[in-house]
Motif scaffolding. Sequence first.
Motif, short mmCIF file in Angstrom:
data_model
loop_
_atom_site.label_atom_id
_atom_site.label_comp_id
_atom_site.label_asym_id
_atom_site.label_seq_id
_atom_site.Cartn_x
_atom_site.Cartn_y
_atom_site.Cartn_z
N GLU A 168 0.82 -1.21 0.00
CA GLU A 168 0.00 0.00 0.00
C GLU A 168 0.86 1.26 0.00
N ILE A 169 1.93 1.25 0.80
CA ILE A 169 2.79 2.43 0.90
C ILE A 169 3.48 2.71 -0.42
N SER A 170 3.95 1.65 -1.08
CA SER A 170 4.74 1.82 -2.29
C SER A 170 3.91 1.81 -3.57
N GLY A 171 2.64 1.41 -3.47
CA GLY A 171 1.80 1.33 -4.66
C GLY A 171 2.12 0.13 -5.53
N THR A 172 2.74 -0.90 -4.95
CA THR A 172 3.10 -2.11 -5.70
C THR A 172 2.40 -3.33 -5.10
N LEU A 173 1.09 -3.19 -4.85
CA LEU A 173 0.35 -4.23 -4.14
C LEU A 173 0.35 -5.55 -4.90
N ILE A 174 0.21 -5.50 -6.22
CA ILE A 174 0.15 -6.73 -7.02
C ILE A 174 1.49 -7.47 -6.95
N GLN A 175 2.61 -6.73 -7.09
CA GLN A 175 3.94 -7.35 -7.00
C GLN A 175 4.17 -7.93 -5.60
N VAL A 176 3.70 -7.23 -4.58
CA VAL A 176 3.84 -7.72 -3.21
C VAL A 176 3.04 -9.00 -3.02
N LEU A 177 1.85 -9.05 -3.56
CA LEU A 177 1.03 -10.27 -3.45
C LEU A 177 1.69 -11.44 -4.18
N ASP A 178 2.33 -11.16 -5.31
CA ASP A 178 3.07 -12.21 -6.03
C ASP A 178 4.13 -12.83 -5.12
N ARG A 179 4.93 -11.96 -4.50
CA ARG A 179 6.01 -12.44 -3.63
C ARG A 179 5.44 -13.10 -2.38
N LEU A 180 4.35 -12.55 -1.87
CA LEU A 180 3.73 -13.10 -0.67
C LEU A 180 3.22 -14.52 -0.92
N ILE A 181 2.62 -14.74 -2.09
CA ILE A 181 2.15 -16.08 -2.45
C ILE A 181 3.32 -17.06 -2.47
N TYR A 182 4.44 -16.62 -3.06
CA TYR A 182 5.62 -17.49 -3.12
C TYR A 182 6.11 -17.83 -1.71
N ILE A 183 6.19 -16.82 -0.85
CA ILE A 183 6.70 -17.04 0.51
C ILE A 183 5.79 -17.99 1.27
N ILE A 184 4.48 -17.77 1.21
CA ILE A 184 3.54 -18.61 1.95
C ILE A 184 3.59 -20.05 1.43
N PHE A 233 13.04 -8.55 2.73
CA PHE A 233 13.84 -7.34 2.56
C PHE A 233 13.94 -6.97 1.08
N ALA A 234 14.04 -7.97 0.21
CA ALA A 234 14.15 -7.71 -1.22
C ALA A 234 12.89 -7.02 -1.75
N ILE A 235 11.73 -7.53 -1.37
CA ILE A 235 10.49 -6.94 -1.86
C ILE A 235 10.28 -5.57 -1.26
N LEU A 236 10.71 -5.36 -0.01
CA LEU A 236 10.57 -4.04 0.60
C LEU A 236 11.49 -3.03 -0.09
N GLN A 237 12.70 -3.47 -0.46
CA GLN A 237 13.62 -2.58 -1.16
C GLN A 237 13.09 -2.23 -2.55
N SER A 238 12.52 -3.22 -3.23
CA SER A 238 11.97 -2.96 -4.56
C SER A 238 10.75 -2.06 -4.49
N SER A 239 10.10 -2.00 -3.31
CA SER A 239 8.92 -1.17 -3.13
C SER A 239 9.27 0.26 -2.75
N GLY A 240 10.56 0.54 -2.59
CA GLY A 240 10.98 1.90 -2.27
C GLY A 240 10.92 2.25 -0.80
N ILE A 241 10.79 1.27 0.07
CA ILE A 241 10.72 1.51 1.51
C ILE A 241 12.14 1.63 2.06
N THR A 242 12.35 2.57 2.97
CA THR A 242 13.68 2.81 3.51
C THR A 242 14.16 1.60 4.32
N VAL A 243 15.48 1.55 4.53
CA VAL A 243 16.06 0.43 5.27
C VAL A 243 15.54 0.40 6.70
N LEU A 244 15.42 1.56 7.35
CA LEU A 244 14.93 1.60 8.72
C LEU A 244 13.50 1.10 8.81
#
Length: 411
Positions: free
Chosen positions: A144-160, A281-292
Motif C-alpha cells: 500500500e505504501i509503495s503502490g506495488t500491491l500486485i507485485q507484493v502479493l506475487d512475492r507473498l504467495i511465493y513465501i507462503i 527485505f528484497a520486496i521491501l527494497q523494490s517497493s521503495g521503503i527505507t532500510v529503517l
Amino acid sequence: MPVFSYKAMTGEGSKVSGTLEAESLELAYEKVLNLGYLPSSVKQGGKVKTRTETDAGGLTMLFTKVKAQDVILFTKQLRTMLNAGIPVLQSMQTLLAQIENPRLKAAVEEIAKDITGGQSMYRAFGKHKKIFSPLYCNMLRAGEISGTLIQVLDRLIYIIEHENKVRKDIQSALTYPIIVVVALVAAFVVLIVFVLPNFIKLFKDQGVALPWPTQVCVRLHEIISGYWPIIVPAILGTLFALWYWSKTDRGRLFFDTLLLNLPILGPVFVKAAMSRFGSIFAILQSSGITVLESVDIISGTIGNAAVSKQFEGVRELLEQGRGLAYPLKKAKYFTPMLVTMVAIGEESGQLEEMLKEVAQHYDYEVEYSVAKMSELLGPVLVACLACVVGFFALAVMLPMLDLMSSALAGA
C-alpha cells in the motif's frame, strides 16, 4: 442484483463451481474470467449463502480451521482480480461468494466492511491475526505504501507456499521419530510397571543379588507405582504451564532461542529465518521503503522472537549510519554468507538483487537440510532404541545368568 451460478475450470485443470452476483450474464462471465477460471457454463439462478447460513449458528466457524491452502487460494484470487484492474473493495466483495471456509469467509466479510469504512488493507487484515499472519499484514502495508500491491502479493504467495511446503516437510520428517519416541515411552512404562516386577520377585525369592540395572528398574517401579497420582497431574500441569508461558513474550523468546540452538533442527530454522529475511527485505527494497522502515517491518514478520530481538541492536547501528552489513555482522544468527552478500549489494548498489540471491540460496539449503535431517534422525533413533532395549535386557538377563549359574553349581 441477480445471482448467477457457474461451472468452470482452473488453470491446473480442476473443476470448480460457485455463485456470484452480477448485473448481467455478460458481466457474470467476465467476473468468472477475472477469478482466473475458464467458465464452461454460467446461468442465472442459485443462492448466495449468507454468513448465518454458512456458520450454522456459529458452530461451524468455531470448529473450522483456516489452513494455509485456504489463505494461498484467497491471495491468488485477489491478486488475479487486482491484476485485471478491479478495485480492491469490489474484488473482496466478489470473492466472498467464492470462499468455502466459513471462518475465512466471515473474516473477509468484516475486512470488506472495514475497507468500506475507510480503513487501510493493513489495518483491516491486521484485525484477524489468527488467519492472516504479521508477515501477511506487513507485506500488505508495504504494498500500500509503495503502490506495488500486485507485485507484493506475487512475492507473498511465493513465501507462503514455500514456507507451507517446508513446514509440511519438517512435520513429515518428524512424524516417524515422534512415533518411535511415543512407542519407547509406552514400552518403558509397560516393562517397568507390569513385566519387570514378576522377574524381580523371582530373583528375590531365589536370593539372587540384583545388579545395578535391575536395582534402577526396581527403584523406578517403586516411584511410578507409588506416586503416579502425583506424577501424572504434575506432568500435565507442567506441560500446560510451559504451553501458557510460550505464549508470553519472555516464553516465546526462550523457546525460539532454544529452537535455534538444537543440534539437528536448529540449523534448519536458522536457514529458514535467513530465507525469510532475504525474501521480505528484497520486496521491501523494490517497493521503495527505507532500510529503517524495512527493519521495523521484518522485526515483526521474521517468525522467530530470538532473531527479532537482534533487530534492536541492528536498528541502533543503522541510526548511527553504519550501513546494513555491519549491524548484521554484529548481530547473532545472521550467517557470514548473508552478511557478505549484503555488503556486496550495498557497495555495488544492487542490494535487492543480492537479497533475492540469498533468499533463493537458503530456500534450497532449507530443503536440503530437511532431507538431511531425515537421514540423520534415523541412526540417532536406532541408537536410542538400542540403548533402551540393551538396558532392559541387562536388567533381566544379568540376574537370570546368576540364577542359572547358581542352579548349575547346585546340581
